[in-house]
Design a protein around this motif. Structure first.
Motif, PDB file in Angstrom:
ATOM      1  N   ILE A   1      -3.893   2.312  -4.815  1.00 42.32           N
ATOM      2  CA  ILE A   1      -2.672   2.806  -5.433  1.00 42.32           C
ATOM      3  C   ILE A   1      -2.953   2.874  -6.934  1.00 42.32           C
ATOM      4  O   ILE A   1      -3.917   2.287  -7.423  1.00 42.32           O
ATOM      5  CB  ILE A   1      -1.450   1.906  -5.154  1.00 42.32           C
ATOM      6  CG1 ILE A   1      -1.679   0.467  -5.642  1.00 42.32           C
ATOM      7  CG2 ILE A   1      -1.088   1.937  -3.675  1.00 42.32           C
ATOM      8  CD1 ILE A   1      -0.460  -0.433  -5.528  1.00 42.32           C
ATOM      9  N   SER A   2      -2.103   3.588  -7.643  1.00 44.92           N
ATOM     10  CA  SER A   2      -2.301   3.688  -9.092  1.00 44.92           C
ATOM     11  C   SER A   2      -1.942   2.363  -9.762  1.00 44.92           C
ATOM     12  O   SER A   2      -1.227   1.533  -9.197  1.00 44.92           O
ATOM     13  CB  SER A   2      -1.437   4.810  -9.672  1.00 44.92           C
ATOM     14  OG  SER A   2      -0.064   4.473  -9.571  1.00 44.92           O
TER      15      SER A   2
ATOM     16  N   SER B   1      -0.705   9.475   2.228  1.00 49.26           N
ATOM     17  CA  SER B   1      -2.001  10.066   1.880  1.00 49.26           C
ATOM     18  C   SER B   1      -2.468  11.005   2.987  1.00 49.26           C
ATOM     19  O   SER B   1      -2.008  10.933   4.127  1.00 49.26           O
ATOM     20  CB  SER B   1      -3.044   8.975   1.649  1.00 49.26           C
ATOM     21  OG  SER B   1      -3.398   8.349   2.866  1.00 49.26           O
TER      22      SER B   1
ATOM     23  N   SER C   1       1.783   2.023 -10.028  1.00 51.24           N
ATOM     24  CA  SER C   1       2.443   1.597  -8.788  1.00 51.24           C
ATOM     25  C   SER C   1       2.325   0.095  -8.591  1.00 51.24           C
ATOM     26  O   SER C   1       3.271  -0.551  -8.126  1.00 51.24           O
ATOM     27  CB  SER C   1       1.828   2.312  -7.586  1.00 51.24           C
ATOM     28  OG  SER C   1       2.096   3.686  -7.641  1.00 51.24           O
TER      29      SER C   1
ATOM     30  N   SER D   1       1.791   5.431   5.113  1.00 52.39           N
ATOM     31  CA  SER D   1       0.830   6.004   6.057  1.00 52.39           C
ATOM     32  C   SER D   1       1.588   6.475   7.297  1.00 52.39           C
ATOM     33  O   SER D   1       2.317   5.688   7.903  1.00 52.39           O
ATOM     34  CB  SER D   1      -0.218   4.963   6.456  1.00 52.39           C
ATOM     35  OG  SER D   1      -1.009   5.425   7.525  1.00 52.39           O
TER      36      SER D   1
ATOM     37  N   GLU E   1       2.203   8.623  -5.155  1.00 53.69           N
ATOM     38  CA  GLU E   1       1.515   8.045  -3.994  1.00 53.69           C
ATOM     39  C   GLU E   1       2.360   7.011  -3.265  1.00 53.69           C
ATOM     40  O   GLU E   1       2.049   6.646  -2.136  1.00 53.69           O
ATOM     41  CB  GLU E   1       0.147   7.458  -4.373  1.00 53.69           C
ATOM     42  CG  GLU E   1       0.176   6.090  -4.994  1.00 53.69           C
ATOM     43  CD  GLU E   1       0.299   6.121  -6.500  1.00 53.69           C
ATOM     44  OE1 GLU E   1       0.207   5.055  -7.112  1.00 53.69           O
ATOM     45  OE2 GLU E   1       0.488   7.215  -7.063  1.00 53.69           O
ATOM     46  N   MET E   2       3.453   6.546  -3.879  1.00 54.21           N
ATOM     47  CA  MET E   2       4.307   5.581  -3.196  1.00 54.21           C
ATOM     48  C   MET E   2       5.432   6.254  -2.416  1.00 54.21           C
ATOM     49  O   MET E   2       6.143   5.581  -1.658  1.00 54.21           O
ATOM     50  CB  MET E   2       4.885   4.580  -4.197  1.00 54.21           C
ATOM     51  CG  MET E   2       3.828   3.768  -4.929  1.00 54.21           C
ATOM     52  SD  MET E   2       2.525   3.047  -3.898  1.00 54.21           S
ATOM     53  CE  MET E   2       3.406   1.791  -2.993  1.00 54.21           C
TER      54      MET E   2
ATOM     55  N   ARG F   1      11.758   6.721   1.098  1.00 57.30           N
ATOM     56  CA  ARG F   1      10.703   5.895   0.490  1.00 57.30           C
ATOM     57  C   ARG F   1      11.028   5.565  -0.960  1.00 57.30           C
ATOM     58  O   ARG F   1      10.811   4.443  -1.420  1.00 57.30           O
ATOM     59  CB  ARG F   1       9.356   6.614   0.578  1.00 57.30           C
ATOM     60  CG  ARG F   1       8.796   6.686   1.985  1.00 57.30           C
ATOM     61  CD  ARG F   1       7.606   7.622   2.050  1.00 57.30           C
ATOM     62  NE  ARG F   1       7.123   7.787   3.410  1.00 57.30           N
ATOM     63  CZ  ARG F   1       6.419   8.817   3.832  1.00 57.30           C
ATOM     64  NH1 ARG F   1       6.097   9.793   2.983  1.00 57.30           N
ATOM     65  NH2 ARG F   1       6.019   8.905   5.079  1.00 57.30           N
TER      66      ARG F   1
ATOM     67  N   SER G   1       0.838  -1.195   0.000  1.00 52.24           N
ATOM     68  CA  SER G   1       0.000   0.000   0.000  1.00 52.24           C
ATOM     69  C   SER G   1       0.876   1.249   0.000  1.00 52.24           C
ATOM     70  O   SER G   1       2.089   1.167   0.185  1.00 52.24           O
ATOM     71  CB  SER G   1      -0.884   0.022   1.244  1.00 52.24           C
ATOM     72  OG  SER G   1      -1.683  -1.129   1.315  1.00 52.24           O
ATOM     73  N   ARG G   2       0.237   2.397  -0.158  1.00 55.14           N
ATOM     74  CA  ARG G   2       0.992   3.646  -0.090  1.00 55.14           C
ATOM     75  C   ARG G   2       1.363   3.937   1.358  1.00 55.14           C
ATOM     76  O   ARG G   2       0.743   3.399   2.279  1.00 55.14           O
ATOM     77  CB  ARG G   2       0.196   4.789  -0.701  1.00 55.14           C
ATOM     78  CG  ARG G   2      -1.020   5.232   0.060  1.00 55.14           C
ATOM     79  CD  ARG G   2      -1.753   6.348  -0.641  1.00 55.14           C
ATOM     80  NE  ARG G   2      -0.895   7.516  -0.793  1.00 55.14           N
ATOM     81  CZ  ARG G   2      -1.241   8.623  -1.421  1.00 55.14           C
ATOM     82  NH1 ARG G   2      -2.443   8.721  -1.962  1.00 55.14           N
ATOM     83  NH2 ARG G   2      -0.422   9.638  -1.521  1.00 55.14           N
TER      84      ARG G   2
END
Length: 197
Positions: free
Chosen positions: A130-131, A122, A134, A70, A117-118, A98, A67-68
């Motif tokens: 995610i896209s 968010s 990604s 957090s 987004e990675m 990251r 996931s992205r």
């Protein structure tokens, strides 16, 4: 006195309409027409709730799509972001870290353009999507971790394509993939693939 009585009756009527009738009607309509959505879009596996389509989760195992980031560790109760500005040296450090880790873990060349987004967390901290880009950048890692030959990469690309969600009304938002749903389908299809191969 008549005005006070009329005001009280109006208050009572509106309280009954907006505090009882309306909520009960909406609850009944929601449960009849959209029961899954009305109950939080919960995902149940083996009679246990394992998550919601609306909330992101942490996936750190290399056999899964990640996931992205957090900043609140995907906890929906203190949902939020770091609020670091673009001039923040800490944000710059986090983004560089990251980007380095994403590139390294996913066996990508240093020149790979990593989707935003990675490398940026968010605003809610619980974004479940995610896209598509990604997700596809993580394919090499998953192939290696699950001992799937590289020439079978289409197996994973087709999974991503099958779960791609398009912008609402074709204009609101971007194409994306729900990471939890993708990982659940990955487990299911991988078991079938192992049996067939």
């Amino acid at each position: 006195m008549k005005t006070i009585i009329k005001s009280f009756l109006m208050l009572l009527l509106l309280t009954i309409l907006t505090g009882i009738v309306y909520p009960v009607a909406i609850t009944v309509i929601g449960q009849l027409l959209f029961p899954s959505k009305a109950n939080g879009s919960l995902i149940i596996k083996n009679h246990k709730i394992i998550g919601s389509e609306l909330l992101g989760q942490s996936f750190t195992d290399s056999i899964y799509f990640h996931s992205r980031p957090s900043v609140i560790n995907y906890n929906p109760l203190p949902s939020g972001a770091s609020n670091l500005g673009l001039s923040s040296s800490l944000l710059k450090e986090q983004v560089n870290s990251r980007k380095f880790n994403f590139t390294l873990k996913n066996l990508l060349p240093d020149t790979t353009l990593i989707p935003a987004e990675m490398i940026f967390a968010s605003a809610s901290g619980v974004d479940p999507h995610i896209s598509v880009e990604s997700a596809k950048l993580q394919v090499n890692r998953i192939l290696q971790s699950r001992d799937i030959p590289n020439n079978k990469a289409e197996f994973l690309f087709s999974l991503i394509d099958s779960l791609t969600e398009y912008p609402q009304f074709w204009v609101l938002g971007n194409k994306g993939v729900n990471v939890l749903l993708l990982n659940l389908k990955l487990d299911k299809e991988y078991k079938k693939w192992i049996i067939q191969n």
